[in-house]
Design an enzyme around this catalytic site. Structure first.
Site, short mmCIF file in Angstrom:
data_model
loop_
_atom_site.label_atom_id
_atom_site.label_comp_id
_atom_site.label_asym_id
_atom_site.label_seq_id
_atom_site.Cartn_x
_atom_site.Cartn_y
_atom_site.Cartn_z
N GLU B 99 56.19 48.15 91.83
CA GLU B 99 57.12 47.74 90.78
C GLU B 99 56.76 48.32 89.42
O GLU B 99 57.65 48.75 88.68
CB GLU B 99 57.14 46.20 90.67
N HIS B 168 58.13 33.52 96.17
CA HIS B 168 59.47 34.07 96.29
C HIS B 168 60.52 33.12 95.73
O HIS B 168 61.69 33.26 96.02
CB HIS B 168 59.78 34.41 97.76
#
Lengths: 379, 370
Positions: B99, B168
């Protein structure tokens, strides 16, 4: 309750650590000598402490942090101090002599990888060590953000208590320093206050720094410890040379007042004191609270103060939007709504990246705080 | 404007530009009948977002999409389904799992003329890219004295899903809100998701665009090619008089469910979907607070230092005299999200909590006749 109730400093902490020395604690232990480059005012208050059994040394904040680190490494053999450039003494000289005294296995340099520094610290702490990591400037803490939020903060929770990284202490110099610009002046404390599982601690004087850092290192939860870099050299006071702790989660009322409550932390406390002095000349009496621990913060002290004065002013260097002042105002307003005589006000840094030449305009200076005090009182 | 110009051409006749009597410009067919001709279209939110990407990429060759599995896989929530076949592997770029790197790459691309949309497979993974977003995207326009701009759209699903676990189920609005220099937008309906994403892509500012994992399969009316919504404007979902409920993203549905319940009990809440989390649409917010004089903020992010804290502080500071009651916040608990279903449900705001809080803030009302 106005001042901290203890009249002694308790030495020795954690489990099974022997008491070293007793030090008598000053009844009012504020002693701040701070001056900013661009303002000529010099606030000093002589330290008052009783002479019995007190071995103190005149220290600035860098010395105090060094003293705390040395004491911690002495007390706890399974402790490490590591980060970028700490081996030679650190860019702010907080770790001078630690490597030569405790060895390369306990004080060592890391590569230029904040994510790695914190990740390594998490691993060490998970194995039961006291991992004291240094991030060279708080502006560089973001590469380690995922490690802090997703790993360190959640460790105990998601392992059902089987593992924890309570031994992790992340130290970073933060805040404006006069010439830091965008990447050497940031105040990222509010990001960490939003993470359940972390504690956030910010000292406002050398004595506070040593006591709070020792408490943070031995705290059974991971702590992010922001040191106001402006105060490394500009603040100095007599600090006991032995070990002592200041409890986390308790705010310090620096001075009592009737008209308005000023809440701040770190270097901003000095600014609030200057503003309070100016306000006093205009007949306004300010109660100043140094929050010390931002997460968890001392609700009782702040709310009791606002219920007394009826006015709240929160000040911090971090930008206004999303700064920790928002949480303070939201919570205090909810709990003490009917006590408020005027809207709560925040005097903070502006919602822009940290400037270089415009720093003095950007920062919440004493004059800006004074204006806010006046408008609050005259509401 | 075009119609006007066409009309003006008519004036340049034998009399030249100095026509004595300006004829009214020939108008195109009135807008109302044109809209009536277009049938109302419904689709899923993921389809709406996909349409927005498709249309904007067609319109502007500089727009590109970067992220994990956005290309050949079509996106983990199908938002970029089939786009790589249409636009190629470089414009819809599959990246490795890094990322920080691809965020940096996207920001660099934006600085040099492209308009990338950078997808985080889950918003929580963007924590790894935080330095890039905060120190680069947020700052470059400022630190370069305006020489660079970073027209990126950073988007991805966030929010609490169904038992996705702590990592998550993150809500990052609060962290991003503390960064000066980025704009935050949270979509909530099929219509506003497409309209806002188009606006975000066209904007020259770095925009963090919050989608919600549980809203992708919501079905609703979707707008056309030119249906673009203002990024800084809140939506009044339900007008009312008793209390202003400010909310965003999935909590809009939770609040509307509570509002239906409250209506039966005789309450009349005003529900405002913030849409713009930074900057707040103070015009709409202030108008609502002045009308109802009570505020409840319902958010999915965690309480301490969340969006609600910011909004509450701003309202208390600037609308102090308009308030009859302290500003209330209903937020998720300050804990990592649990995996177990019951614990997860206990950490987020439920409609019954909204109902209870409105009842306690507003006081008793007469229930409507059954």
């Amino acid at each position: 309750m106005i001042l901290q109730p203890s009249s002694r400093l308790s030495i020795g902490f954690g489990i099974g650590l022997a008491l070293r020395r007793q030090h008598s604690r000053p009844a009012e232990h504020v002693a701040l000598q701070a001056s900013r480059h661009d303002e000529a005012t010099n606030i000093s208050a002589p330290a008052k402490h009783s002479p019995q059994n007190s071995r103190v040394a005149h220290m600035n904040m860098a010395n105090a942090v060094h003293s705390a680190l040395e004491a911690a490494m002495e007390l706890e053999p399974k402790s490490c101090v590591f980060g970028e450039d700490v081996a030679f003494g650190g860019v702010f000289r907080c770790t001078v002599g630690l490597q030569s005294r405790f060895g390369k296995n306990r004080c060592f340099n890391t590569p230029l990888s904040e994510q790695g520094i914190v990740g390594f610290g998490i691993g060490l702490a998970a194995m039961g060590w006291k991992a004291i990591c240094e991030i060279q400037f708080a502006d560089y803490i973001y590469p380690a953000f995922d490690q802090m939020v997703n790993e360190a903060a959640k460790y105990r929770y998601r392992s059902g208590g089987m593992y924890n990284v309570g031994g992790l202490t992340l130290r970073a110099p933060y805040g404006a320093v006069g010439h830091g610009g965008a990447y050497h002046s940031q105040s990222p404390e509010s990001f960490f206050c939003h993470v359940p599982g972390l504690k956030v601690v910010i000292p406002s004087s050398p004595m506070e720094a040593k006591g709070l850092l020792l408490a943070s290192i031995f705290e059974p939860d991971p702590v992010v410890f922001f040191e106001p870099k402006m105060m490394y050299r500009t603040s100095a006071e007599d600090v006991p040379t032995g070990s002592f702790t200041i409890p986390l989660g308790k705010a310090r009322v620096i001075s009592t007042g009737q008209d308005i409550t000023l809440v701040g932390w770190g270097q901003q406390v000095v600014v609030l004191m200057e503003a309070a002095k100016l306000a006093k000349q205009e007949g306004v009496s300010c109660e100043i609270i140094d929050l010390r621990t931002l997460q968890p913060w001392d609700r009782e002290t702040v709310i009791a103060s606002v219920e007394k004065t009826g006015r709240l002013l929160v000040s911090h260097e971090a930008p206004l939007t999303g700064g920790f002042g928002a949480e303070l105002v939201a919570e205090v307003t909810k709990k003490a709504f009917t006590s408020l005589l005027s809207p709560p006000v925040r005097v903070c840094g502006m919602d822009t990246p940290f400037p270089l030449v415009l720093e003095s305009i950007y920062l919440p200076s004493a004059l800006r705080v004074l204006e806010a005090i006046k408008s609050s009182v005259l509401y | 404007m075009l119609a006007q110009r066409q009309g003006m051409r008519g004036l340049v006749g034998k009399a030249g530009l100095k026509a004595a009597v300006p004829r009214p410009a020939r108008m195109a067919a009135p807008a109302r009948s044109r809209v009536a001709v277009q049938a109302k279209r419904e689709c899923f939110m993921w389809e709406a977002l996909r349409e927005a990407l498709d249309e904007e990429m067609e319109k502007d060759p500089a727009v590109c999409l970067i992220g994990e599995d956005v290309g050949h896989y079509g996106g983990s929530y199908k938002v970029s389904l089939g786009l790589h076949k249409k636009f190629g592997d470089l414009r819809v770029l599959d990246t490795p799992i890094c990322e920080n790197s691809f965020m940096g790459m996207g920001i660099g691309a934006a600085m040099t003329g492209l308009r990338p949309i950078i997808e985080g497979m889950n918003m929580g993974f963007l924590l790894l890219a935080f330095n890039q977003i905060s120190n680069n995207a947020g700052m470059l326009h400022y630190t370069s004295g305006g020489q660079y701009k970073t027209p990126v759209v950073i988007r991805g699903p966030g929010g609490v899903g169904k038992q996705l676990g702590a990592e998550h189920s993150q809500r990052l609005e609060s962290y991003f809100q503390s960064i000066p220099g980025v704009q935050l937008v949270a979509c909530s309906t099929v219509h506003n998701s497409k309209a806002l994403l188009k606006a975000a892509i066209r904007s020259d500012n770095p925009v963090v665009f919050f989608e919600h994992v549980l809203l992708y399969n919501v079905k609703g009316e979707v707008g056309g090619r030119d249906d673009v919504q203002c990024l800084e404007q809140a939506e009044v979902v339900r007008e009312g008089t008793d209390i202003s409920i400010f909310t965003y993203s999935r909590m809009r549905y939770v609040v509307m469910q509570a509002a239906a319940e409250l209506e039966k009990k005789g309450y009349n809440p005003e529900v405002v979907d913030l849409i713009s989390l930074k900057p707040f649409d103070m015009g709409t917010i202030a108008a609502s607070v002045r009308k109802t004089r009570r505020v409840l903020i319902v958010e999915e992010c965690m309480k301490t230092g969340g969006i609600g804290a910011s909004l509450s502080a701003v309202i208390s500071e600037s609308l102090f005299d308009e308030l009859d009651h302290q500003v209330l916040r209903l937020s998720s608990q300050d804990v990592p999200t649990a995996y177990a279903y019951e614990l997860e449900a206990a950490t987020i705001v439920q409609p019954s909590q909204v109902v209870q809080m409105v009842e306690s803030a507003v006081g008793p009302r007469m229930a409507l006749a059954a």
